[in-house]
Design a protein around this motif. Structure first.
Motif, mmCIF file in Angstrom:
data_model
loop_
_atom_site.group_PDB
_atom_site.id
_atom_site.type_symbol
_atom_site.label_atom_id
_atom_site.label_comp_id
_atom_site.label_asym_id
_atom_site.label_seq_id
_atom_site.Cartn_x
_atom_site.Cartn_y
_atom_site.Cartn_z
ATOM 1 N N SER A 55 0.814 -1.212 0.000
ATOM 2 C CA SER A 55 0.000 0.000 0.000
ATOM 3 C C SER A 55 0.850 1.265 0.000
ATOM 4 N N GLY A 56 2.123 1.120 0.335
ATOM 5 C CA GLY A 56 3.027 2.269 0.329
ATOM 6 C C GLY A 56 4.457 1.831 0.105
ATOM 7 N N ALA A 57 5.172 2.567 -0.740
ATOM 8 C CA ALA A 57 6.551 2.158 -1.042
ATOM 9 C C ALA A 57 7.386 3.325 -1.540
ATOM 10 N N VAL A 58 8.667 3.253 -1.223
ATOM 11 C CA VAL A 58 9.680 4.131 -1.810
ATOM 12 C C VAL A 58 10.753 3.208 -2.371
ATOM 13 N N ILE A 59 10.936 3.243 -3.683
ATOM 14 C CA ILE A 59 11.889 2.344 -4.344
ATOM 15 C C ILE A 59 12.829 3.159 -5.230
ATOM 16 N N ASP A 60 14.117 2.938 -5.045
ATOM 17 C CA ASP A 60 15.131 3.595 -5.880
ATOM 18 C C ASP A 60 15.659 2.614 -6.918
ATOM 19 N N LEU A 61 15.785 3.106 -8.129
ATOM 20 C CA LEU A 61 16.373 2.332 -9.224
ATOM 21 C C LEU A 61 17.723 2.976 -9.542
ATOM 22 N N ILE A 87 7.420 10.044 -9.536
ATOM 23 C CA ILE A 87 8.597 9.464 -10.198
ATOM 24 C C ILE A 87 9.594 10.591 -10.450
ATOM 25 N N LYS A 88 10.759 10.476 -9.863
ATOM 26 C CA LYS A 88 11.758 11.544 -9.978
ATOM 27 C C LYS A 88 13.132 10.972 -10.298
ATOM 28 N N ASN A 89 13.770 11.542 -11.309
ATOM 29 C CA ASN A 89 15.127 11.125 -11.675
ATOM 30 C C ASN A 89 16.140 12.129 -11.146
ATOM 31 N N ASP A 92 21.872 9.765 -10.429
ATOM 32 C CA ASP A 92 22.189 8.364 -10.709
ATOM 33 C C ASP A 92 21.099 7.395 -10.268
ATOM 34 N N LYS A 93 19.879 7.886 -10.049
ATOM 35 C CA LYS A 93 18.804 6.990 -9.638
ATOM 36 C C LYS A 93 17.430 7.559 -10.004
ATOM 37 N N VAL A 94 16.491 6.621 -10.162
ATOM 38 C CA VAL A 94 15.098 6.983 -10.380
ATOM 39 C C VAL A 94 14.347 6.614 -9.100
ATOM 40 N N ARG A 95 13.717 7.589 -8.446
ATOM 41 C CA ARG A 95 12.974 7.312 -7.210
ATOM 42 C C ARG A 95 11.486 7.210 -7.512
ATOM 43 N N PHE A 96 10.915 6.059 -7.149
ATOM 44 C CA PHE A 96 9.494 5.784 -7.337
ATOM 45 C C PHE A 96 8.820 5.776 -5.967
ATOM 46 N N THR A 97 7.856 6.679 -5.779
ATOM 47 C CA THR A 97 7.119 6.759 -4.518
ATOM 48 C C THR A 97 5.653 6.443 -4.787
ATOM 49 N N TYR A 98 5.122 5.512 -4.012
ATOM 50 C CA TYR A 98 3.742 5.050 -4.238
ATOM 51 C C TYR A 98 2.987 5.019 -2.911
ATOM 52 N N MET A 99 1.738 5.505 -2.902
ATOM 53 C CA MET A 99 0.903 5.458 -1.702
ATOM 54 C C MET A 99 -0.556 5.308 -2.102
#
Length: 214
Positions: A55-61, A87-89, A92-99
């Motif tokens: 239901s909630g996540a912060v994931i870095d690519l 979604i923010k680049n 050196d990473k793409v940050r995906f935030t989901y809630m």
């Protein structure tokens, strides 16, 4: 007797506490491997396993900027339209935030699709890593931490330009070697002909001397 009862009671309490944790299955996050040519664009997808209840996540690519360039990104089809997504680049990473407090994810599918470009001078293997900054960044709708496992991606980059250069150098080297062999053969032939002519001249001189003597 009291000591035995105390030990058994302690063991029972620990067992009760540990059971809910062990009952939780690990959610799998994975990126697929791919092979691309230098200069080409390609897409990587973050897949999540079935019944994650996320239901909630912060994931870095995280990716190697010396080999890859970020192009674009979009949320996956399994994410509800009412969910809050960012979604923010960065460098050196793409940050995906989901809630999504109202509805958690229960089916397997794609969380995020990211498009990269392999740089023109890139060659070899580049790892794209999935990183969750902290355990509190991957939770259920009750804000419970969800155990997870991660499979990163290996991007193999083939550089046609370097391959062509090496092929050209090899061909040039072979051609030069053939020319040297040809030149040596011609020189040997000429020397052989010169020696043959000299021998004929010597024979003529000997015959002339003999004729004079006679």
């Amino acid at each position: 007797m009291k000591r035995i009862i105390s030990v058994l009671l302690t063991f029972f309490i620990l067992l009760v506490v540990m059971l809910p944790v062990s009952a939780k299955s690990s959610v799998e996050l994975k990126l697929t491997d791919t092979t691309v040519y230098a200069g080409d664009e390609f897409e990587l997808k973050i897949f999540i396993s079935d019944n994650s209840k996320l239901s909630g996540a912060v994931i870095d690519l995280q990716y190697d900027v010396s080999m890859l360039e970020f192009v674009s990104a979009q949320k996956g089809a399994i994410i509800d339209d009412d969910a809050m997504v960012s979604i923010k680049n960065t460098s050196d990473k793409v940050r995906f935030t989901y809630m999504s407090p109202g509805a958690s994810i229960t089916s397997e599918g794609t969380l995020l699709s990211v498009k990269f470009k392999a740089l023109e001078n890139a060659e070899g293997q580049s790892s794209v890593k999935l990183v969750i900054p902290s355990a509190g960044d991957f939770v259920s709708e009750n804000l419970e931490k969800i155990p997870y496992s991660v499979k990163n991606s290996i991007v193999k980059i083939i550089n046609n330009t370097k391959v062509n250069v090496e092929t050209t150098e090899s061909t040039t080297s072979e051609t030069t070697a053939e020319q040297e062999i040809s030149s040596t053969t011609e020189s040997t032939t000429i020397n052989y002909q010169n020696n043959e002519n000299n021998n004929n001249d010597n024979i003529k001189i000997v015959i002339g001397v003999m004729a004079v003597g006679i």
